[in-house]
Design a protein around this motif. Structure first.
Motif, PDB file in Angstrom:
ATOM      1  N   MET A 354      31.786  66.037   8.679  1.00 56.26           N
ATOM      2  CA  MET A 354      32.561  66.143   7.448  1.00 56.26           C
ATOM      3  C   MET A 354      32.737  64.774   6.828  1.00 56.26           C
ATOM      4  O   MET A 354      33.257  63.854   7.455  1.00 56.26           O
ATOM      5  N   LYS A 355      32.310  64.635   5.583  1.00 50.44           N
ATOM      6  CA  LYS A 355      32.516  63.413   4.823  1.00 50.44           C
ATOM      7  C   LYS A 355      33.525  63.725   3.726  1.00 50.44           C
ATOM      8  O   LYS A 355      33.403  64.720   3.022  1.00 50.44           O
ATOM      9  N   GLU A 356      34.526  62.877   3.592  1.00 52.01           N
ATOM     10  CA  GLU A 356      35.511  63.086   2.536  1.00 52.01           C
ATOM     11  C   GLU A 356      35.754  61.777   1.812  1.00 52.01           C
ATOM     12  O   GLU A 356      35.779  60.709   2.409  1.00 52.01           O
ATOM     13  N   GLU A 357      35.927  61.874   0.518  1.00 54.01           N
ATOM     14  CA  GLU A 357      36.138  60.701  -0.301  1.00 54.01           C
ATOM     15  C   GLU A 357      37.269  60.971  -1.281  1.00 54.01           C
ATOM     16  O   GLU A 357      37.223  61.939  -2.033  1.00 54.01           O
ATOM     17  N   ALA A 358      38.289  60.131  -1.218  1.00 53.06           N
ATOM     18  CA  ALA A 358      39.351  60.189  -2.217  1.00 53.06           C
ATOM     19  C   ALA A 358      39.112  59.044  -3.195  1.00 53.06           C
ATOM     20  O   ALA A 358      39.052  57.893  -2.791  1.00 53.06           O
TER      21      ALA A 358
END
Length: 604
Positions: A354-358
């Motif tokens: 899982m890659k997440e970017e805010a």
């Protein structure tokens, strides 16, 4: 000293990557190209949340799609325990290990990385494998449990190892084994997890509930028998996760239970914290990431992200399932890599990353004069400056939640000298020295918001890089005219070219090392260093066989120089020794645009 994740699948501290010499090559290579505006990563103001799942399974090189454990080692590599051996992921590909390579059994059920950087694996035959000094060893369990299954491995605060088994009780290992079973007061035959709370007591989760141990059983500790804790059923407890003073418990039929303070067992009260429709799910694994968030893997109901709102004393959660991109909803293992990605091991669906970017986006609609951003610089006050195709931008981040950032644009319509700002440096009095592609050296006064240009003979120069050195001299690397130096004492410019030893007039990089020596990197791959106030010398003429443009130079904590090239990879220079790293050594590309030294990853 670096410490790996101490416990099986769970650790609240952010992981620190390895800090050896070659490891620094990975830590230092960073390329950033911004084409359309600026992407500002922030934890305060999230404009968008982008989450993607990357899947890996048998077809991608894993020995099996049935994943039982995942752990990150001291070099940042990911180890995966499967139903058909062990697999190690180095950032690019999987390498598989089986009994042919020395592991005790191909079926793995648990793994940890210990406080010395060794990786341990528990197997279905009751044995434990240890990966140390680049090879596998078998830690033979007592004969009485060789036909049992190792379900969990834990290293305690004193470095002692504990293994929970199915049918063999609890084993303590400090070079030799001790066994503790139901006859000694351990609840259940299947020990699924082992943890210590804030006071050092051992919590043992099994199919019959909870066992608590005061002190080390190998050094006078005792099992607390008939311990009854309110809110905990006597049924199957699958996993444990300590908090600052409390404990999270993953159960088979009650979801996740939480007690804020477990210091006094007589007054402890566990409460469910998942949404009502998830309070009966089977929670198989829990993990706390580097941001303090809790991830709960369920058996059939997907992945749950849990966050505590301390102000409201409530828990918030978000569920991820196959509909969101998970390969399947049976999550058995969770781990975080050093880039912050979450790895999810499933029962039959392989691994999901899982890659997440805010992020928030700053572009022309936010006040930028152009979406073509050529350079980003942060001054000593913490203010960001962007050099764009059409001017200079001042950007101040919000200081409180709900506030908007401050964006001030100084466009080339106001002053043509601000067109195409490609480099920014700051001198001692706070003035910004700008390198421009068509106006030569330019100085900008942030207080007066005024622009000054250099002498007329330099105004048509194309400047590629700027440097303010330790003596407050300002250097300009140019595309066709070598290097310029501005002396603030004499208030004049000096040009450095062929007569000063610089045999290539196309200079891309100017850098000052810790000894005050200025280094130059050129378009044809030549490297020069300063040997006198007004003299440069080509470096390592015989050993240096680089023909690609030099794009970046930096220095690490040990004094070595790192030189990036657009086609020949990266070079490390230590004295007269040169080491070359390219795609063959694991760098993703020989075209390296920038090198950055990160002190947090360097060993003191």
């Amino acid at each position: 000293m670096y410490q790996c994740r101490r416990t099986y699948r769970k650790d609240s501290s952010p992981q620190q990557p390895p800090r050896g010499r070659f490891a620094n090559a990975w830590q230092m290579v960073l390329a950033l190209i911004v084409i359309a505006g600026v992407v500002a990563f922030t934890s305060q103001q999230t404009v968008a949340q982008n989450i993607t799942f990357n899947r890996s399974s048998f077809s991608d090189g894993l020995p099996s799609s049935y994943i039982y454990s995942i752990v990150s080692d001291s070099s940042g590599q990911i180890w995966v325990g499967t139903n058909n051996g062990v697999s190690r992921y180095n950032g690019k590909s999987f390498r598989n290990y089986s009994t042919d390579n020395g592991i005790a059994h191909d079926k793995v059920r648990a793994s940890i990385c210990d406080n010395k950087g060794n990786v341990w694996f528990g197997h279905v035959n009751g044995q434990v494998s240890l990966f140390t000094s680049n090879h596998f060893e078998t830690i033979a369990s007592p004969l009485s449990v060789t036909d049992k299954i190792v379900l969990s491995i834990y290293q305690d605060n004193n470095g002692v190892f504990w293994t929970g088994t199915l049918g063999g009780g609890l084993l303590r290992y400090d070079g030799s084994f001790q066994s503790f079973t139901e006859e000694d007061g351990i609840q259940g035959e299947g020990i699924f997890d082992i943890e210590q709370d804030a006071s050092g007591r051992y919590w043992i989760a099994s199919e019959k509930g909870l066992t608590i141990i005061e002190g080390d059983l190998g050094a006078g500790g005792r099992i607390l028998k008939n311990t009854r804790i309110r809110g905990l059923q006597s049924g199957l407890l699958r996993c444990l996760l300590p908090t600052e003073s409390g404990m999270l418990v993953g159960t088979r039929e009650s979801g996740v239970l939480y007690a804020a303070d477990v210091s006094n067992l007589q007054t402890v009260q566990f409460q469910p914290i998942l949404p009502e429709n998830y309070q009966s799910v089977f929670v198989y694994d829990m993990y706390r990431d580097s941001k303090g968030r809790v991830w709960a893997g369920t058996y059939g109901s997907g992945l749950v992200l849990i966050q505590r709102n301390s102000e409201l004393d409530t828990w918030q959660s978000r569920v991820f399932t196959k509909e969101d991109g998970l390969s399947n909803n049976f999550v058995q293992a969770i781990e975080q890599d050093r880039e912050g990605n979450i790895w999810i091991g499933t029962n039959g669906g392989g691994i999901c990353q899982m890659k997440e970017e805010a992020f928030s986006i700053i572009d022309e609609s936010s006040g930028l004069p152009s979406n073509m951003v050529l350079t980003v610089f942060q001054d000593r006050k913490g203010v960001f400056w962007f050099g764009t195709d059409e001017g200079l931008v001042r950007y101040e981040q919000p200081t409180a939640p709900g506030e908007s950032p401050s964006v001030t644009s100084f466009s080339s319509d106001i002053d043509p000298a601000l067109r195409r700002v490609v480099s920014i440096s700051e001198n001692a009095d706070g003035h910004l020295w700008l390198g421009t592609e068509s106006s030569g050296p330019v100085v900008f006064d942030p207080e007066q918001q005024s622009v000054s240009v250099g002498p007329s003979e330099f105004r048509d120069l194309s400047v590629r890089a700027t440097l303010v050195d330790s003596k407050d001299n300002v250097w300009f690397a140019t595309a066709r005219s070598g290097v310029l130096r501005f002396n603030p004492v004499s208030n004049d410019y000096k040009s450095f070219g062929l007569e000063e030893g610089i045999t290539d007039s196309e200079v891309n990089v100017v850098f000052e090392d810790s000894h005050g020596v200025v280094w130059l990197g050129t378009e044809s791959g030549l490297l020069f260093h300063q040997v006198g106030p007004s003299e440069f010398e080509r470096v390592l003429e015989e050993e240096w066989s680089v023909y690609s443009p030099i794009t970046s130079i930096t220095q690490d904590g040990s004094g070595s120089l790192w030189v990036a090239t657009d086609g020949d990879g990266v070079f490390q220079i230590s004295g007269t020794s040169v080491q070359h790293f390219n795609e063959g050594h694991g760098i993703p590309s020989d075209k390296v645009l920038s090198v950055v030294y990160d002190e947090a990853y360097n060993q003191s």
